[in-house]
Write a protein that holds these residues in place. Sequence first.
Motif, short mmCIF file in Angstrom:
data_model
loop_
_atom_site.label_atom_id
_atom_site.label_comp_id
_atom_site.label_asym_id
_atom_site.label_seq_id
_atom_site.Cartn_x
_atom_site.Cartn_y
_atom_site.Cartn_z
N PHE A 1 47.42 29.25 62.60
CA PHE A 1 46.57 28.92 63.43
C PHE A 1 45.86 27.45 63.34
O PHE A 1 45.36 27.07 64.34
CB PHE A 1 45.36 30.04 63.58
CG PHE A 1 45.69 31.25 64.00
CD1 PHE A 1 46.07 31.46 65.39
CD2 PHE A 1 45.78 32.51 63.25
CE1 PHE A 1 46.64 32.82 65.90
CE2 PHE A 1 46.07 33.70 63.64
CZ PHE A 1 46.52 33.80 65.05
N SER B 1 47.60 24.82 62.37
CA SER B 1 48.45 24.12 63.10
C SER B 1 48.23 23.77 64.57
O SER B 1 48.86 22.65 65.10
CB SER B 1 49.99 24.51 62.75
OG SER B 1 50.33 25.65 63.20
N LYS B 2 47.58 24.81 65.04
CA LYS B 2 47.46 24.66 66.56
C LYS B 2 45.96 24.12 66.88
O LYS B 2 45.92 23.62 68.25
CB LYS B 2 47.55 26.02 67.09
CG LYS B 2 48.67 26.96 66.83
CD LYS B 2 49.54 27.27 68.00
CE LYS B 2 50.88 28.24 67.51
NZ LYS B 2 52.11 27.56 67.72
N ARG B 3 45.23 24.35 66.05
CA ARG B 3 43.65 23.67 66.57
C ARG B 3 43.01 22.60 65.59
O ARG B 3 43.10 22.98 64.41
CB ARG B 3 42.70 24.68 66.54
CG ARG B 3 43.23 25.81 67.50
CD ARG B 3 42.31 26.54 68.16
NE ARG B 3 42.95 27.77 68.98
CZ ARG B 3 42.87 27.63 70.40
NH1 ARG B 3 42.18 26.80 71.03
NH2 ARG B 3 43.26 28.83 70.97
#
Length: 124
Positions: free
Chosen positions: A90, A92-94
Amino acid sequence: QIRGEIQCSYDSLNTLRQLLTETNTANEFYFDIRALHWPTYIESYLIGTKRYVLNEDTQCFNGAQKHLNNLRNIRWTFNTIILVLLWRIFISKRPTARNLWYFIINFFVAKFVRFFKILSAGNT
């Protein structure tokens, strides 16, 4: 009264407790369970059951306790690894989650380093 209902009364127990305190024999016949440490009581009860009812050897208790501790440590390690992996997915996405992750890691690394500096300063 409901059929099959059990009526509990503590009147006789309270009378006995009062009589024991009046005659100063309350320490001799101590039956107040409020001061009982339940985890220790249950552990002693189970050890007695294993020893006298099941006729098991008490020498294997230490090995069993070590085995349970190892299983607990494996479970905690596995859960921690899963949590870190999911968190990293998570992160790496935000970008806000990434910043929070770096803040947490820096905080714990700083605590870890400070802890060992204090320990090493105390040993010299």
